[in-house]
Design a protein around this motif. Structure first.
Motif: not given
Length: 250
Positions: A54, A56-57, A61, A153-154, A157, A160
């Motif tokens: 994960m 890139n997620e 941030q 995480y989808t 996120p 968020s």
């Protein structure tokens, strides 16, 4: 070679907040029989395993400083706790169903030490709840929870924010699904106890001089034990089959 050590550590801690909070309340790992050190090591190991997947997620941030990162830590902890609570409610539902089964069978023995927690619990409830949890571990239910954490995480996120209404709806749906499944599991014993007590009450009206309640208690327990012997395999199978759809639906 890690190009940004500070960012990597911050990303790892952000992943640890969601995963560690989930493991903190997850059934099995959150029991009193598992030490805090083992929970901590498991949470760190799982966080290190999930972080590359994960990356890139999570990593983009955590560039914000100060209150932004503190807000991320707080929201990630709450989200992880919600995911763990969904599974915890399901296992607690089985414990509640075991208590109902015990009451309808009339098996009101003095409580003993709980297998999972430090609170006293009835022996039959201990047997049912521990058997259900052991069956979930045999079927790798923790893999389902970890997959739900990755999928979260989808849906939610990192960075968020925290959707209070969505979390409340998720927990309510989990409680509703758990209630219906546990009612289905305990329904044979509810019907058995209801019909048996109605029959004893009607017979007692015909012969009020005889204390039929005290005489009938051994037969109530014997019939309940025989019913449990016939149905415990199907009960645990339905319990295990309902776990993955509930986690995926929530």
């Amino acid at each position: 070679m890690i190009s940004d050590p500070e960012g990597t550590v911050l990303a790892l801690f952000a992943a640890f907040c969601r995963i560690g909070a989930c493991i903190m309340v997850m059934p099995g790992f959150s029991t009193a029989r598992v030490s805090v050190q083992i929970r901590l090591f498991v949470a760190v190991a799982v966080s290190m395993a999930i972080l590359p997947i994960m990356w890139n997620e999570i990593y983009p941030q955590i560039s914000g400083k100060g209150h932004t990162y503190i807000y991320i830590v707080a929201t990630e902890t709450v989200i992880g706790s919600v995911i763990g609570l969904i599974a915890r409610y399901y296992v607690l539902g089985l414990q509640f169903a075991g208590t109902v089964v015990t009451m309808m069978m009339g098996f009101n023995a003095p409580p003993a030490n709980d297998v999972l927690e430090d609170t006293p619990e009835n022996q039959l409830t201990n047997l049912i709840s521990f058997a259900g949890l052991m069956l979930l571990f045999m079927l790798d239910f923790h893999h389902v929870i970890l997959a739900s954490v990755v999928d979260s995480y989808t849906v939610m996120p990192l960075g968020s924010g925290f959707d209070q209404q969505g979390v409340l709806i998720t927990l309510t749906n989990a409680l509703e699904t758990t209630f219906y499944i546990m009612l289905r599991l305990a329904s044979p014993f509810l019907i058995y106890g209801l019909l048996f007590n109605i029959a004893i009450g009607m017979v007692n009206k015909l012969a009020p001089q005889i204390p039929l309640y005290f005489i009938s208690l051994p037969y109530l327990i014997m019939g309940g034990m025989f019913l449990l012997y016939l149905g415990i395999a199907a009960m645990l199978k339905l319990f295990a089959d309902g776990f993955a759809p509930m986690m995926q639906g929530s």
